[in-house]
Motif scaffolding. Structure first.
Motif, short mmCIF file in Angstrom:
data_model
loop_
_atom_site.label_atom_id
_atom_site.label_comp_id
_atom_site.label_asym_id
_atom_site.label_seq_id
_atom_site.Cartn_x
_atom_site.Cartn_y
_atom_site.Cartn_z
N LEU A 151 0.75 -0.89 -0.34
CA LEU A 151 -0.17 0.26 -0.19
C LEU A 151 0.92 1.50 -0.24
O LEU A 151 0.65 2.07 -0.82
CB LEU A 151 -0.83 -0.40 1.30
CG LEU A 151 -1.94 -0.80 1.00
CD1 LEU A 151 -3.31 -0.71 2.28
CD2 LEU A 151 -3.00 -0.62 -0.01
N TYR A 152 1.93 1.23 0.68
CA TYR A 152 3.08 2.44 0.41
C TYR A 152 4.41 2.59 0.43
O TYR A 152 4.99 3.42 0.19
CB TYR A 152 2.52 2.86 1.98
CG TYR A 152 3.46 1.96 2.71
CD1 TYR A 152 4.09 2.66 3.61
CD2 TYR A 152 2.55 1.41 3.96
CE1 TYR A 152 5.04 1.50 4.98
CE2 TYR A 152 3.36 0.71 5.07
CZ TYR A 152 3.79 0.69 4.92
OH TYR A 152 3.96 0.13 6.11
N ALA A 158 10.47 4.23 -4.39
CA ALA A 158 10.95 4.67 -5.58
C ALA A 158 10.38 6.46 -5.95
O ALA A 158 11.06 6.81 -6.59
CB ALA A 158 9.30 3.99 -6.79
N LEU A 159 9.56 7.27 -5.06
CA LEU A 159 9.05 8.41 -4.73
C LEU A 159 9.56 8.32 -3.44
O LEU A 159 8.92 10.29 -4.06
CB LEU A 159 8.28 8.47 -5.57
CG LEU A 159 8.06 7.80 -6.83
CD1 LEU A 159 6.44 7.91 -7.85
CD2 LEU A 159 8.42 8.20 -7.75
N GLY A 160 9.99 8.20 -2.55
CA GLY A 160 10.16 9.25 -1.65
C GLY A 160 10.45 10.69 -1.42
O GLY A 160 9.88 11.19 -0.10
N GLN A 165 8.48 16.06 0.76
CA GLN A 165 8.61 16.87 0.86
C GLN A 165 7.54 17.50 -0.52
O GLN A 165 7.57 18.91 0.35
CB GLN A 165 9.93 17.39 -0.22
CG GLN A 165 11.56 16.79 0.69
CD GLN A 165 12.63 16.88 -0.50
OE1 GLN A 165 13.26 16.12 -1.51
NE2 GLN A 165 13.58 18.25 -0.10
N ARG A 166 6.79 17.20 -0.78
CA ARG A 166 6.13 18.35 -1.68
C ARG A 166 4.51 17.50 -2.05
O ARG A 166 3.74 18.71 -2.52
CB ARG A 166 6.32 17.80 -3.11
CG ARG A 166 8.32 18.79 -3.39
CD ARG A 166 8.47 18.86 -4.93
NE ARG A 166 9.50 18.72 -5.33
CZ ARG A 166 11.03 18.31 -6.95
NH1 ARG A 166 10.23 17.96 -7.25
NH2 ARG A 166 12.42 18.89 -6.44
N THR A 167 3.98 16.67 -1.23
CA THR A 167 3.20 16.63 -1.26
C THR A 167 2.49 16.17 0.02
O THR A 167 2.97 15.78 1.32
CB THR A 167 2.43 15.29 -1.57
OG1 THR A 167 3.01 14.08 -1.55
CG2 THR A 167 3.49 14.98 -3.67
N PRO A 168 0.92 16.11 0.43
CA PRO A 168 0.51 15.82 1.39
C PRO A 168 0.58 14.31 2.05
O PRO A 168 -0.34 13.88 2.80
CB PRO A 168 -0.66 16.51 1.87
CG PRO A 168 -1.14 16.19 0.36
CD PRO A 168 -0.11 16.40 -0.38
N PHE A 169 1.40 13.17 1.43
CA PHE A 169 1.15 12.22 1.84
C PHE A 169 1.29 11.61 3.15
O PHE A 169 0.57 10.28 3.33
CB PHE A 169 2.81 11.21 0.62
CG PHE A 169 3.24 10.02 0.38
CD1 PHE A 169 1.99 8.85 0.82
CD2 PHE A 169 4.27 9.61 1.64
CE1 PHE A 169 1.93 7.51 0.65
CE2 PHE A 169 4.03 8.01 1.54
CZ PHE A 169 2.97 6.57 1.14
N LEU A 170 2.67 12.16 4.02
CA LEU A 170 2.59 11.35 5.04
C LEU A 170 1.31 12.06 5.65
O LEU A 170 0.91 11.28 6.83
CB LEU A 170 3.70 12.37 5.23
CG LEU A 170 5.05 11.62 5.19
CD1 LEU A 170 6.17 12.45 5.21
CD2 LEU A 170 5.23 10.94 5.22
N ASP A 194 6.09 18.66 8.73
CA ASP A 194 7.18 19.33 8.02
C ASP A 194 8.68 19.09 7.96
O ASP A 194 9.26 19.20 6.95
CB ASP A 194 7.21 20.35 9.24
CG ASP A 194 5.94 21.22 8.93
OD1 ASP A 194 4.68 20.78 8.02
OD2 ASP A 194 5.31 21.75 9.69
N ARG A 195 9.31 18.26 8.89
CA ARG A 195 10.84 17.59 8.91
C ARG A 195 10.88 16.89 8.03
O ARG A 195 12.33 16.98 7.24
CB ARG A 195 10.59 16.97 10.09
CG ARG A 195 12.87 15.97 10.75
CD ARG A 195 13.23 18.23 10.55
NE ARG A 195 14.52 18.15 10.64
CZ ARG A 195 15.67 18.46 10.43
NH1 ARG A 195 14.82 19.81 9.67
NH2 ARG A 195 16.24 18.38 10.16
N PHE A 196 10.26 16.37 7.54
CA PHE A 196 10.42 15.13 5.79
C PHE A 196 10.69 15.89 5.00
O PHE A 196 10.28 15.76 3.90
CB PHE A 196 9.69 14.26 6.47
CG PHE A 196 9.83 12.79 6.91
CD1 PHE A 196 11.57 11.79 6.66
CD2 PHE A 196 9.08 12.80 8.51
CE1 PHE A 196 10.72 10.78 7.33
CE2 PHE A 196 9.65 11.79 9.41
CZ PHE A 196 10.48 10.63 9.07
#
Length: 290
Positions: A151-152, A158-160, A165-170, A194-196
């Motif tokens: 799932l993640y 691949a795209l971590g 850094q740029r999406t609300p994924f976390l 924010d840290r990631f």
């Protein structure tokens, strides 16, 4: 982007270099107290244990490092091979204390804790893994639960970097993994997300999963042949959507003294969803191994 660690009342902070990693270390409790090493997982850092750090049990010295590349620690000189990270943390421990240590580990911190305890059991008096698989897995035992990892984990591997850094994924990861948000506030989530956005933690997380999927999962076919000899008291929130409870079962653990307590109504982030429970079990483990 949060360039400074979050405030936690009464803690001591330092930087210690071990095996080429500049560790950021947060401590609480008496400097000469019984040492307790607490290790976080992804997508977090030492703030996972903020409740324990703000209110350390009497007589215990809580030591909460940020793992290599995570939080405010410098990057690892390797691609986050788990046995290498275990070596990094053991070297840090050499710099902090010569005493036997109580060990607590959540998520990847729990897995690193297992590797440390198997390699150098004489260093540890007892271990409390939180919502993490134990290392005595087989392909047959893992097979029914591989879909959870898919799932993640491939996305992060691949795209971590851009995902974190740029999406609300976390934010999505936290929303799905938390069953009880009473202690897990939106501000706490922001301290992590924010840290990631910083490239060092984003790279460390990417390497964590890339190495796991490409190198360490295939190696599981050989199986973990080391037996655990120290007391292990696992806790597991049963509403965890990422890791199935059966992967922490005592029946499949190759250990002389392993128990697991399942916590209903609790998701993956046990130290924040049930901080009082974690504290109480640590006090019990400390008393039982005195």
């Amino acid at each position: 982007m949060n360039s400074q660690p979050p405030d936690i009342a009464g803690v001591r902070r330092s930087h210690i270099t071990a095996r080429g990693v500049r560790f950021h270390v947060t401590e609480a409790g008496p400097a000469d107290g019984r040492p307790v090493l607490v290790l976080h997982g992804w997508p977090q850092h030492h703030y996972t244990y903020r409740h324990l750090l703000a209110d350390p049990p009497e007589g215990l010295r809580i030591i909460a490092p940020d793992l290599p590349g995570y939080g405010w620690s410098g990057p690892a000189p390797h691609r986050w091979y788990k046995e290498e990270v275990a070596s990094d943390v053991l070297a840090l421990l050499d710099s902090l204390t010569s005493e036997r240590v109580l060990l607590v580990g959540h998520d990847w911190g729990g897995y690193i804790g297992f590797l440390m305890a198997l390699r150098e059991p004489e260093r540890f008096a007892g271990f409390m893994p939180l919502n993490i698989v134990h290392p005595w897995q087989t392909p047959r035992g893992l097979a029914p639960h591989v879909w959870r990892f898919l799932l993640y984990q491939p996305l992060v591997a691949a795209l971590g970097m851009p995902l974190q850094q740029r999406t609300p994924f976390l934010d999505w990861v936290f929303r799905l993994a938390i069953a009880d948000s009473t202690e897990f506030t939106p501000n706490a989530v922001r301290v992590y997300t924010d840290r990631f956005r910083d490239p060092v933690p984003a790279r460390a997380a990417t390497d964590t999963y890339r190495t796991f999927l490409l190198r360490e999962i295939p190696a599981l076919r050989k199986g973990e042949r080391r037996r655990a000899t120290l007391p292990i008291r696992a806790l597991f929130g049963t509403a965890d959507g990422a890791i199935h409870r059966s992967l922490a079962a005592a029946e499949t653990a190759d250990a002389t003294d392993y128990t697991v307590e399942y916590i209903s109504g609790c998701g993956h982030f046990l130290p924040e969803e049930r901080p009082d429970l974690v504290r109480a079990h640590l006090v019990t483990l400390a008393a039982d191994t005195a």
